[in-house]
Motif scaffolding. Structure first.
Motif, PDB file in Angstrom:
ATOM      1  N   ALA A  77      11.046   1.870  -6.416  1.00  0.00           N
ATOM      2  CA  ALA A  77      10.393   0.674  -6.954  1.00  0.00           C
ATOM      3  C   ALA A  77      11.065  -0.590  -6.446  1.00  0.00           C
ATOM      4  O   ALA A  77      10.398  -1.616  -6.245  1.00  0.00           O
ATOM      5  N   SER A 100      12.138  -1.169  -3.522  1.00  0.00           N
ATOM      6  CA  SER A 100      11.703  -1.515  -2.164  1.00  0.00           C
ATOM      7  C   SER A 100      10.188  -1.632  -2.036  1.00  0.00           C
ATOM      8  O   SER A 100       9.680  -1.969  -0.964  1.00  0.00           O
ATOM      9  N   ALA A 101       9.454  -1.378  -3.123  1.00  0.00           N
ATOM     10  CA  ALA A 101       7.990  -1.453  -3.076  1.00  0.00           C
ATOM     11  C   ALA A 101       7.525  -2.838  -3.519  1.00  0.00           C
ATOM     12  O   ALA A 101       8.295  -3.629  -4.079  1.00  0.00           O
ATOM     13  N   THR A 102       6.245  -3.114  -3.244  1.00  0.00           N
ATOM     14  CA  THR A 102       5.659  -4.393  -3.650  1.00  0.00           C
ATOM     15  C   THR A 102       4.316  -4.143  -4.317  1.00  0.00           C
ATOM     16  O   THR A 102       3.704  -3.097  -4.149  1.00  0.00           O
ATOM     17  N   ARG A 147       4.793  -1.061  -6.760  1.00  0.00           N
ATOM     18  CA  ARG A 147       6.026  -1.343  -7.510  1.00  0.00           C
ATOM     19  C   ARG A 147       5.822  -1.126  -9.006  1.00  0.00           C
ATOM     20  O   ARG A 147       6.661  -0.544  -9.680  1.00  0.00           O
ATOM     21  N   THR A 193       7.793   1.691 -11.126  1.00  0.00           N
ATOM     22  CA  THR A 193       8.616   1.239 -12.244  1.00  0.00           C
ATOM     23  C   THR A 193       8.209   1.958 -13.530  1.00  0.00           C
ATOM     24  O   THR A 193       9.068   2.366 -14.329  1.00  0.00           O
TER      25      THR A 193
END
Length: 154
Positions: free
Chosen positions: A27, A29-31, A35, A39
């Motif tokens: 999470a 490094s995700a967008t 994300r 999360t």
């Protein structure tokens, strides 16, 4: 409790903790929507890990160990531990060391109880502590001293 069961409970806790950390890292490094989803998944695994930790702790407390038989440590049966506690040390037949940490109040209560039990045991066992536990200071004599004709004490 079966050791295999205890191992399985510990493994389940470790797996849940690992999954929570894995999803937290992904999470980070995700967008966007990814994300939020990662999360949420990390939070779910964190909640599972908390429940499994409670179950593991309960399982460890319930583990029947039976009584431990030990003799007081001959070199250092009692010592101070971090200036706030008294540590009582003993050794089992297999060489394991046992330590019991007491507060000062607990140590005084334990010492008092030990002295009382030692006195009872001594009284029932024939009285060998009398030579060890003499009164201090020695009891004064209560008989008046006699004197001879020259007024010198006898």
């Amino acid at each position: 409790m079966n050791p295999d069961h205890l191992f399985n409970v510990a493994a389940a806790f470790a797996q849940a903790t690992g999954n929570a950390e894995h999803f937290h890292a992904r999470a980070a490094s995700a967008t966007g929507a990814d994300r939020a989803a990662l999360t949420k998944k990390a939070s779910e695994w964190q909640a599972i890990a908390i429940r499994r930790r409670k179950h593991l702790r309960a399982s460890l407390r319930e583990e029947p160990r039976g009584p431990v038989v030990a003799e007081p440590d001959t070199e250092l049966p009692a010592a101070l531990w971090q200036r706030r506690h008294v540590e009582i040390r003993a050794c089992t037949d297999d060489g394991s060391r046992i330590r019991v940490r007491c507060t000062p109040a607990q140590a005084v209560a334990l010492g008092t109880a030990l002295i009382g039990f030692a006195a009872l045991t001594d009284q029932l066992g024939g009285g060998v502590l009398g030579d060890i536990l003499t009164t201090f200071p020695p009891r004064p004599t209560t008989e008046p001293q006699t004197s001879n004709e020259n007024q010198e004490p006898a």
